[in-house]
Design a protein around this motif. Structure first.
Motif, short mmCIF file in Angstrom:
data_model
loop_
_atom_site.label_atom_id
_atom_site.label_comp_id
_atom_site.label_asym_id
_atom_site.label_seq_id
_atom_site.Cartn_x
_atom_site.Cartn_y
_atom_site.Cartn_z
N UNK A 74 -1.45 -12.09 -5.87
CA UNK A 74 -0.19 -12.59 -6.45
C UNK A 74 0.19 -11.79 -7.69
N UNK A 75 -0.78 -11.43 -8.52
CA UNK A 75 -0.49 -10.58 -9.68
C UNK A 75 0.08 -9.24 -9.21
N UNK A 76 -0.53 -8.66 -8.20
CA UNK A 76 -0.06 -7.37 -7.69
C UNK A 76 1.37 -7.47 -7.18
N UNK A 77 1.69 -8.56 -6.47
CA UNK A 77 3.05 -8.74 -5.95
C UNK A 77 4.06 -8.91 -7.08
N UNK A 78 3.70 -9.68 -8.09
CA UNK A 78 4.61 -9.85 -9.24
C UNK A 78 4.82 -8.53 -9.96
N UNK A 79 3.73 -7.74 -10.11
CA UNK A 79 3.87 -6.42 -10.74
C UNK A 79 4.77 -5.52 -9.91
N UNK A 80 4.65 -5.60 -8.60
CA UNK A 80 5.49 -4.77 -7.72
C UNK A 80 6.96 -5.15 -7.88
N UNK A 81 7.25 -6.43 -7.95
CA UNK A 81 8.62 -6.88 -8.18
C UNK A 81 9.14 -6.35 -9.51
N UNK A 82 8.30 -6.41 -10.56
CA UNK A 82 8.70 -5.92 -11.87
C UNK A 82 8.97 -4.42 -11.84
N UNK A 83 8.12 -3.66 -11.14
CA UNK A 83 8.32 -2.21 -11.05
C UNK A 83 9.62 -1.88 -10.33
N UNK A 84 9.93 -2.61 -9.26
CA UNK A 84 11.18 -2.38 -8.53
C UNK A 84 12.37 -2.70 -9.43
N UNK A 85 12.28 -3.79 -10.18
CA UNK A 85 13.37 -4.14 -11.11
C UNK A 85 13.58 -3.03 -12.12
N UNK A 86 12.49 -2.47 -12.65
CA UNK A 86 12.61 -1.39 -13.62
C UNK A 86 13.22 -0.14 -12.99
#
Length: 92
Positions: free
Chosen positions: A35-47
């Protein structure tokens, strides 16, 4: 009565930030690193799309001291801390 054309976009961005934070909180609660990895991936895409991902670094494990998500960094000799966190933890 004037309206702010950016208000809707800001509101949606704030909703997205809260959602990512809730994913990180669930990951801490369930001890689920995926779940942490998925949230980080969402954040990276947003950036990549030009949006500020928000302050999610405290929900990542620290690569320097090993502090778990949701826990504070531990001061270690030879490693500087910024705002009580190792800078390596704050980088996506």
């Amino acid at each position: 009565m004037s309206s702010d054309p950016g208000a809707s976009a800001r509101s949606n961005l704030e909703r997205a930030r809260r959602s990512v934070q809730q994913i990180h909180e669930a990951a801490v609660r369930h001890r689920d690193p995926v779940l942490h990895d998925l949230a980080d991936e969402i954040s990276e895409i947003a950036m990549m799309l030009g949006h500020d991902a928000g302050p999610v670094q405290e929900w990542r494990p620290c690569p320097v001291c090993g502090a778990q998500p949701g826990a504070h960094c531990i001061n270690m000799p030879g490693h500087e801390m910024v705002d009580d966190m190792h800078p390596e933890r704050t980088r996506l």
